[in-house]
Design a protein around this motif. Structure first.
Motif, mmCIF file in Angstrom:
data_model
loop_
_atom_site.group_PDB
_atom_site.id
_atom_site.type_symbol
_atom_site.label_atom_id
_atom_site.label_comp_id
_atom_site.label_asym_id
_atom_site.label_seq_id
_atom_site.Cartn_x
_atom_site.Cartn_y
_atom_site.Cartn_z
ATOM 1 N N ASN A 11 0.842 -1.224 -0.068
ATOM 2 C CA ASN A 11 0.035 -0.125 -0.013
ATOM 3 C C ASN A 11 0.768 1.368 -0.036
ATOM 4 O O ASN A 11 0.283 2.114 -0.701
ATOM 5 C CB ASN A 11 -0.652 0.055 1.095
ATOM 6 N N GLU A 12 1.870 1.335 0.658
ATOM 7 C CA GLU A 12 2.763 2.367 0.735
ATOM 8 C C GLU A 12 3.554 2.664 -0.654
ATOM 9 O O GLU A 12 3.824 3.854 -1.038
ATOM 10 C CB GLU A 12 3.806 2.223 1.701
ATOM 11 N N GLU A 16 -2.267 4.964 -6.859
ATOM 12 C CA GLU A 16 -3.454 4.826 -7.134
ATOM 13 C C GLU A 16 -4.051 6.194 -7.717
ATOM 14 O O GLU A 16 -4.256 7.092 -7.238
ATOM 15 C CB GLU A 16 -4.549 4.599 -5.710
ATOM 16 N N LEU A 19 -7.419 7.622 -6.649
ATOM 17 C CA LEU A 19 -7.243 8.428 -5.440
ATOM 18 C C LEU A 19 -6.574 9.969 -5.640
ATOM 19 O O LEU A 19 -7.275 10.801 -5.172
ATOM 20 C CB LEU A 19 -6.509 7.619 -4.414
ATOM 21 N N ILE A 23 -8.513 13.526 -5.070
ATOM 22 C CA ILE A 23 -7.774 14.620 -4.452
ATOM 23 C C ILE A 23 -7.840 15.824 -5.190
ATOM 24 O O ILE A 23 -7.942 17.065 -4.623
ATOM 25 C CB ILE A 23 -6.291 14.122 -3.757
ATOM 26 N N GLU A 57 -2.516 17.497 0.757
ATOM 27 C CA GLU A 57 -3.322 16.216 0.675
ATOM 28 C C GLU A 57 -2.624 15.068 0.112
ATOM 29 O O GLU A 57 -2.894 13.879 0.746
ATOM 30 C CB GLU A 57 -4.711 16.674 -0.011
ATOM 31 N N LEU A 58 -1.753 15.097 -0.898
ATOM 32 C CA LEU A 58 -0.894 13.960 -1.202
ATOM 33 C C LEU A 58 -0.171 13.627 -0.281
ATOM 34 O O LEU A 58 0.069 12.235 -0.075
ATOM 35 C CB LEU A 58 -0.267 14.578 -2.484
ATOM 36 N N LYS A 60 -0.492 13.648 2.934
ATOM 37 C CA LYS A 60 -1.332 12.876 4.199
ATOM 38 C C LYS A 60 -1.276 11.419 3.782
ATOM 39 O O LYS A 60 -1.570 10.702 4.633
ATOM 40 C CB LYS A 60 -2.774 13.566 4.119
ATOM 41 N N LEU A 61 -1.284 11.158 2.362
ATOM 42 C CA LEU A 61 -1.388 9.550 2.008
ATOM 43 C C LEU A 61 -0.151 8.923 2.789
ATOM 44 O O LEU A 61 -0.088 7.480 2.615
ATOM 45 C CB LEU A 61 -1.367 9.462 0.495
ATOM 46 N N LYS A 62 0.896 9.319 3.128
ATOM 47 C CA LYS A 62 2.115 8.614 3.343
ATOM 48 C C LYS A 62 2.499 7.569 2.580
ATOM 49 O O LYS A 62 3.070 6.699 3.072
ATOM 50 C CB LYS A 62 1.809 8.135 4.915
ATOM 51 N N ARG A 63 2.726 8.230 1.464
ATOM 52 C CA ARG A 63 3.362 7.262 0.202
ATOM 53 C C ARG A 63 4.773 7.337 0.071
ATOM 54 O O ARG A 63 5.040 8.503 0.423
ATOM 55 C CB ARG A 63 2.216 6.993 -0.943
#
Length: 86
Positions: A11-12, A16, A19, A23, A57-58, A60-63
């Motif tokens: 997931n990291e 996506e 998504l 945003i 916002e991007l 905040k996804l912690k990717r």
């Protein structure tokens, strides 16, 4: 590794597109709701604010990505162009 740890790692690093598009659209809808008339003097600030909002916002996804966001705002008749990028 446990199965949950493997899912977390996947997931990291997954990018996506849907998504990210959501945003971008949500940030735009907040700053520029339908029917809002945008003053020409506020275009540069608007493009910079949109860029900042989207990046926040991007992040905040912690990717595990570094993002580059460029916002172009062009008048429908093609007379003007403003952009912000970070």
């Amino acid at each position: 590794k446990h199965q949950n740890e493997q899912v977390s790692e996947i997931n990291e690093v997954d990018f996506e597109v849907s998504l990210v598009e959501k945003i971008i659209n949500d940030c735009f809808d907040i700053r520029c709701p339908p029917g809002k008339v945008i003053n020409l003097d506020d275009i540069n600030k608007l493009s910079n604010d949109l860029t900042d909002d989207i990046l926040k916002e991007l992040n905040k996804l912690k990717r595990l990505f570094k993002y580059t966001v460029t916002v172009f705002i062009q008048q429908k008749n093609g007379a003007g162009l403003a952009f912000g990028s970070k």
